[in-house]
Write a protein that holds these residues in place. Structure first.
Motif, short mmCIF file in Angstrom:
data_model
loop_
_atom_site.label_atom_id
_atom_site.label_comp_id
_atom_site.label_asym_id
_atom_site.label_seq_id
_atom_site.Cartn_x
_atom_site.Cartn_y
_atom_site.Cartn_z
N ARG A 151 -0.21 8.35 -7.94
CA ARG A 151 -0.54 7.89 -9.03
C ARG A 151 0.89 7.85 -10.08
N GLN A 152 1.85 9.00 -9.78
CA GLN A 152 2.97 9.01 -10.43
C GLN A 152 3.89 7.75 -9.85
N LEU A 153 3.68 7.34 -8.74
CA LEU A 153 4.67 6.11 -8.01
C LEU A 153 4.25 4.94 -8.87
N VAL A 154 2.90 4.47 -8.85
CA VAL A 154 2.46 3.27 -9.70
C VAL A 154 3.02 3.35 -11.23
N GLU A 155 3.02 4.40 -11.64
CA GLU A 155 2.95 4.29 -13.15
C GLU A 155 4.65 4.04 -13.26
N VAL A 156 5.49 4.48 -12.38
CA VAL A 156 6.78 4.16 -12.60
C VAL A 156 7.06 2.58 -12.14
N LEU A 157 6.19 2.19 -11.07
CA LEU A 157 6.42 0.74 -10.67
C LEU A 157 6.21 -0.26 -11.72
N LEU A 158 5.18 0.11 -12.43
CA LEU A 158 4.42 -0.64 -13.67
C LEU A 158 5.37 -0.55 -14.92
N SER A 159 6.27 0.53 -14.92
CA SER A 159 7.27 0.63 -15.87
C SER A 159 8.38 -0.26 -15.84
N ARG A 160 8.39 -0.71 -14.52
CA ARG A 160 9.56 -1.67 -14.29
C ARG A 160 10.89 -1.07 -14.19
N ASP A 161 10.90 0.30 -13.96
CA ASP A 161 12.24 1.05 -13.80
C ASP A 161 12.58 0.84 -12.22
N HIS A 162 13.02 -0.06 -12.10
CA HIS A 162 13.36 -0.36 -10.68
C HIS A 162 14.38 0.59 -9.92
N SER A 171 0.59 -11.08 -10.86
CA SER A 171 -0.49 -10.80 -9.72
C SER A 171 -0.06 -9.66 -8.65
N TRP A 172 1.30 -9.65 -8.68
CA TRP A 172 1.78 -8.26 -7.93
C TRP A 172 1.24 -7.08 -8.72
N GLU A 173 1.33 -7.11 -9.69
CA GLU A 173 0.80 -5.66 -10.59
C GLU A 173 -0.53 -5.45 -10.36
N ALA A 174 -1.44 -6.70 -10.31
CA ALA A 174 -3.07 -6.62 -10.26
C ALA A 174 -3.26 -5.97 -8.73
N GLU A 199 12.45 -1.62 -4.59
CA GLU A 199 13.21 -1.95 -5.69
C GLU A 199 13.39 -3.49 -6.10
N LEU A 200 13.32 -4.38 -5.15
CA LEU A 200 13.03 -5.94 -5.16
C LEU A 200 11.66 -6.08 -5.89
N ALA A 201 10.78 -5.30 -5.30
CA ALA A 201 9.34 -6.04 -5.92
C ALA A 201 9.29 -5.55 -7.23
N VAL A 202 9.76 -4.42 -7.83
CA VAL A 202 9.79 -4.31 -9.23
C VAL A 202 10.57 -5.32 -10.41
N LYS A 203 11.67 -5.58 -9.46
CA LYS A 203 12.42 -6.50 -10.15
C LYS A 203 11.76 -7.80 -10.15
#
Length: 232
Positions: free
Chosen positions: A190-201, A105-108, A96-100
């Motif tokens: 794949r689904q996890l990364v999709e949510v991470l990149l959507s920034r829905d923490h 660079s983190w996304e990459a 949750e903190l990482a998404v926030k």
């Protein structure tokens, strides 16, 4: 006489080798760790070996028997559940903190680690594939966690990973050696990364908790089937 550096190197060698064999199941829960056998197997003297055993006692992988040596620590469904529950909550909070807080660079880094993990295919042997997938899987989750911005949380995360490793190895072999299970895990990632990149923490936190607790039922079945659990 060996110098302090030489002695420490021997202790580390003994510690790493014995820990690997315990977590990978070479020694079963409850097995006696006889000094003579350990010295022969690892070609390391009793002094460094005892220090290595003491370190493993502190990590709850080995138990000391008063005046009678050492045994591999027992395994139990209760311990499995407790460790995974604690680890899942920690990993979910870190996620949750990482998404926030994570930047581009983190996304990459997350995207790159996802790609390299998905490219693991059959190698020269099943064991080679197991080692490579395990390393890249850990790198994938570390790439996610590194966005949290807390060195202390990352340190605690490593401690929890260390404690769960013996149980995790049972799940790992079940997953990597099954094409169906491995494909399901790829889709989950794949689904996890999709949510991470959507920034829905919030969703990312909840999804990571479920992701981390998923192996518990599988490991429980393996422990029972192999008679690894300690019973009163």
């Amino acid at each position: 006489m060996a110098t302090n550096d030489e002695k420490n190197n021997l202790v580390n060698l003994a510690y790493v080798a014995l820990k690997r064999d315990i977590t990978e199941g070479v020694y079963r829960p409850g097995d006696k760790l006889l000094m003579r056998g350990l010295k022969e197997r690892y070609e390391i003297g009793s002094g460094p070996m005892r220090e290595a055993l003491s370190r493993l006692v502190s990590e709850h992988l080995v138990t000391a028997i008063s005046q009678r040596g050492f045994r591999v620590a027992s395994m139990s469904i209760e311990e499995l559940t407790d460790i995974y529950f604690a680890r899942a909550h920690l990993e979910a909070m870190i996620t949750e903190l990482a998404v926030k807080l994570g930047d581009e660079s983190w996304e990459a880094g997350v995207i790159a680690s996802t790609h390299t993990l998905s490219k693991v295919t059959q190698l020269n042997s099943a064991e080679d594939m197991l080692g490579l997938w395990d390393a890249r899987h850990k790198a994938f989750h570390l790439a996610i966690a590194q966005g949290c911005g807390s060195a202390k949380l990352l340190e605690l995360r490593l401690t929890m990973l260390d404690q769960v490793e013996r149980y995790r190895q049972l799940w790992l072999r079940h997953t990597v050696f099954s094409a169906e299970a491995l494909e399901a895990k790829r889709e989950e990632h794949r689904q996890l990364v999709e949510v991470l990149l959507s920034r829905d923490h919030v969703k990312a936190r909840d999804m990571m908790f479920v992701h981390m607790t998923g192996p518990v039922s599988i490991i429980s079945e393996i422990i029972e089937a192999r008679g690894l659990a300690e019973h009163e």
